[in-house]
Design a protein around this motif. Structure first.
Motif, short mmCIF file in Angstrom:
data_model
loop_
_atom_site.label_atom_id
_atom_site.label_comp_id
_atom_site.label_asym_id
_atom_site.label_seq_id
_atom_site.Cartn_x
_atom_site.Cartn_y
_atom_site.Cartn_z
N PRO A 210 0.82 -1.22 0.00
CA PRO A 210 0.00 0.00 0.00
C PRO A 210 0.85 1.27 0.00
O PRO A 210 0.46 2.28 -0.60
CB PRO A 210 -0.81 -0.13 1.29
CG PRO A 210 -0.95 -1.61 1.47
CD PRO A 210 0.36 -2.18 1.01
N GLU A 211 2.00 1.22 0.62
CA GLU A 211 2.87 2.42 0.66
C GLU A 211 3.53 2.72 -0.68
O GLU A 211 4.20 3.75 -0.83
CB GLU A 211 3.94 2.28 1.74
CG GLU A 211 4.74 1.00 1.70
CD GLU A 211 4.19 -0.05 2.65
OE1 GLU A 211 2.95 -0.22 2.74
OE2 GLU A 211 5.02 -0.74 3.30
N ASP A 212 3.35 1.86 -1.67
CA ASP A 212 3.82 2.16 -3.03
C ASP A 212 2.82 3.01 -3.80
O ASP A 212 3.10 3.43 -4.93
CB ASP A 212 4.08 0.86 -3.80
CG ASP A 212 5.22 0.04 -3.23
OD1 ASP A 212 5.07 -1.20 -3.15
OD2 ASP A 212 6.26 0.63 -2.87
N THR A 213 1.66 3.24 -3.21
CA THR A 213 0.64 4.06 -3.87
C THR A 213 1.17 5.47 -4.10
O THR A 213 1.62 6.13 -3.17
CB THR A 213 -0.63 4.10 -3.02
OG1 THR A 213 -1.20 2.79 -2.95
CG2 THR A 213 -1.65 5.07 -3.61
N TYR B 11 13.70 16.38 -18.54
CA TYR B 11 12.38 16.21 -19.13
C TYR B 11 11.59 15.22 -18.28
O TYR B 11 12.14 14.22 -17.81
CB TYR B 11 12.47 15.69 -20.58
CG TYR B 11 13.15 16.63 -21.52
CD1 TYR B 11 14.49 16.49 -21.81
CD2 TYR B 11 12.44 17.67 -22.11
CE1 TYR B 11 15.13 17.37 -22.66
CE2 TYR B 11 13.07 18.55 -22.98
CZ TYR B 11 14.41 18.40 -23.25
OH TYR B 11 15.04 19.26 -24.10
N TRP B 12 10.28 15.51 -18.15
CA TRP B 12 9.42 14.71 -17.30
C TRP B 12 8.15 14.32 -18.04
O TRP B 12 7.64 15.10 -18.86
CB TRP B 12 9.03 15.50 -16.05
CG TRP B 12 10.19 15.73 -15.14
CD1 TRP B 12 11.17 16.68 -15.26
CD2 TRP B 12 10.51 14.99 -13.95
NE1 TRP B 12 12.08 16.56 -14.23
CE2 TRP B 12 11.69 15.53 -13.41
CE3 TRP B 12 9.90 13.91 -13.31
CZ2 TRP B 12 12.28 15.05 -12.24
CZ3 TRP B 12 10.48 13.42 -12.15
CH2 TRP B 12 11.65 13.99 -11.63
N GLY B 13 7.62 13.15 -17.71
CA GLY B 13 6.32 12.77 -18.20
C GLY B 13 5.22 13.33 -17.31
O GLY B 13 5.49 14.01 -16.31
N GLN B 14 3.98 13.01 -17.66
CA GLN B 14 2.84 13.56 -16.91
C GLN B 14 2.45 12.68 -15.74
O GLN B 14 1.65 13.10 -14.90
CB GLN B 14 1.64 13.73 -17.86
CG GLN B 14 0.81 12.46 -18.08
CD GLN B 14 1.51 11.38 -18.87
OE1 GLN B 14 2.54 11.61 -19.50
NE2 GLN B 14 0.96 10.17 -18.85
N GLY B 15 2.99 11.48 -15.68
CA GLY B 15 2.75 10.60 -14.55
C GLY B 15 1.63 9.60 -14.80
O GLY B 15 0.74 9.81 -15.63
N THR B 16 1.69 8.49 -14.07
CA THR B 16 0.65 7.47 -14.11
C THR B 16 0.36 7.03 -12.69
O THR B 16 1.29 6.84 -11.88
CB THR B 16 1.06 6.27 -15.00
OG1 THR B 16 -0.02 5.36 -15.11
CG2 THR B 16 2.28 5.55 -14.46
N GLN B 17 -0.92 6.90 -12.35
CA GLN B 17 -1.33 6.59 -10.98
C GLN B 17 -1.20 5.10 -10.70
O GLN B 17 -1.70 4.27 -11.46
CB GLN B 17 -2.77 7.04 -10.75
CG GLN B 17 -3.34 6.68 -9.39
CD GLN B 17 -2.72 7.49 -8.26
OE1 GLN B 17 -2.64 8.73 -8.36
NE2 GLN B 17 -2.30 6.84 -7.19
N VAL B 18 -0.58 4.78 -9.59
CA VAL B 18 -0.52 3.41 -9.08
C VAL B 18 -1.18 3.40 -7.71
O VAL B 18 -0.79 4.17 -6.83
CB VAL B 18 0.93 2.91 -8.98
CG1 VAL B 18 0.99 1.57 -8.24
CG2 VAL B 18 1.55 2.79 -10.36
N THR B 19 -2.18 2.56 -7.55
CA THR B 19 -2.88 2.44 -6.28
C THR B 19 -2.84 0.98 -5.84
O THR B 19 -3.24 0.10 -6.58
CB THR B 19 -4.34 2.90 -6.40
OG1 THR B 19 -4.37 4.25 -6.88
CG2 THR B 19 -5.04 2.84 -5.06
N VAL B 20 -2.34 0.76 -4.62
CA VAL B 20 -2.22 -0.59 -4.07
C VAL B 20 -3.15 -0.70 -2.88
O VAL B 20 -3.00 0.03 -1.89
CB VAL B 20 -0.78 -0.90 -3.66
CG1 VAL B 20 -0.67 -2.35 -3.19
CG2 VAL B 20 0.18 -0.63 -4.81
N SER B 21 -4.11 -1.58 -2.97
CA SER B 21 -5.08 -1.75 -1.89
C SER B 21 -4.61 -2.85 -0.93
O SER B 21 -3.97 -3.82 -1.33
CB SER B 21 -6.44 -2.11 -2.45
OG SER B 21 -6.39 -3.35 -3.13
N SER B 22 -4.97 -2.68 0.33
CA SER B 22 -4.54 -3.65 1.36
C SER B 22 -5.54 -4.78 1.51
O SER B 22 -6.62 -4.74 0.98
CB SER B 22 -4.34 -2.94 2.69
OG SER B 22 -5.53 -2.28 3.07
#
Length: 126
Positions: free
Chosen positions: A88-91, A115-126
Motif C-alpha cells: 500500500p505504501e507504493d501508492t 524532461y518529465w512525463g505527466q505521470g501514471t497513478q498506481v494504487t495498491v489496496s490492502s
C-alpha cells in the motif's frame, strides 16, 4: 524536444504486480539515463530507480530494492519499471524523467533530470 509518456498504472491488491512503461518521442534516448520517481499525496516527489545507457547500470531506492526492476528497450525507445510485491505504501503517481547530461553515475535529485512525463497513478489496496 523530448516528450515522455508513462502508462501501465492502475489499481492492484497488495502483493500484486504492475509494469509501467515510459515511451519517448521527439528523439531517441538511447544515449541518456532515465529515472523513475513517485509522489504520494502530501509527500515530496522521491527517487525510485535509474538506468544508465552504456554500460547499463541500475540504481534503486532502498524502499523498492529487490521488488522493482528497471529496464530499457532502446529499439522501442521505452523504459520499463516492473513492480512486484506491491505494498500500500507504493501508492503514488509515478513519473519517468530523462537526464540529458550523459552522466552515468547515480543521480537521484529531481534537478538532475531535464524532461518529465505527466505521470501514471498506481494504487495498491490492502
Amino acid at each position: 524536444q523530448v516528450q515522455l509518456v508513462e502508462s501501465g498504472g492502475g489499481l492492484v491488491q497488495a502483493g500484486g504486480s504492475l509494469r509501467l512503461s515510459c515511451a519517448a518521442s521527439g528523439r531517441t534516448f538511447s544515449s541518456n539515463s532515465i529515472g523513475w520517481f513517485r509522489q504520494a499525496p502530501g509527500n515530496e516527489r522521491e527517487f525510485v530507480a535509474r538506468i544508465t545507457w552504456s554500460p547499463v547500470w541500475t540504481y534503486y531506492a532502498d524502499s523498492v530494492k529487490g521488488r522493482f526492476t528497471i529496464s530499457r528497450d532502446n529499439a522501442k525507445n521505452t523504459v520499463y519499471l516492473q513492480m512486484n510485491g506491491l505494498k500500500p505504501e507504493d501508492t503514488a503517481i509515478y513519473y519517468c524523467a530523462l537526464d540529458e547530461s550523459g552522466v552515468q553515475n547515480f543521480r537521484r535529485r529531481q534537478s538532475d533530470y531535464d524532461y518529465w512525463g505527466q505521470g501514471t497513478q498506481v494504487t495498491v489496496s490492502s
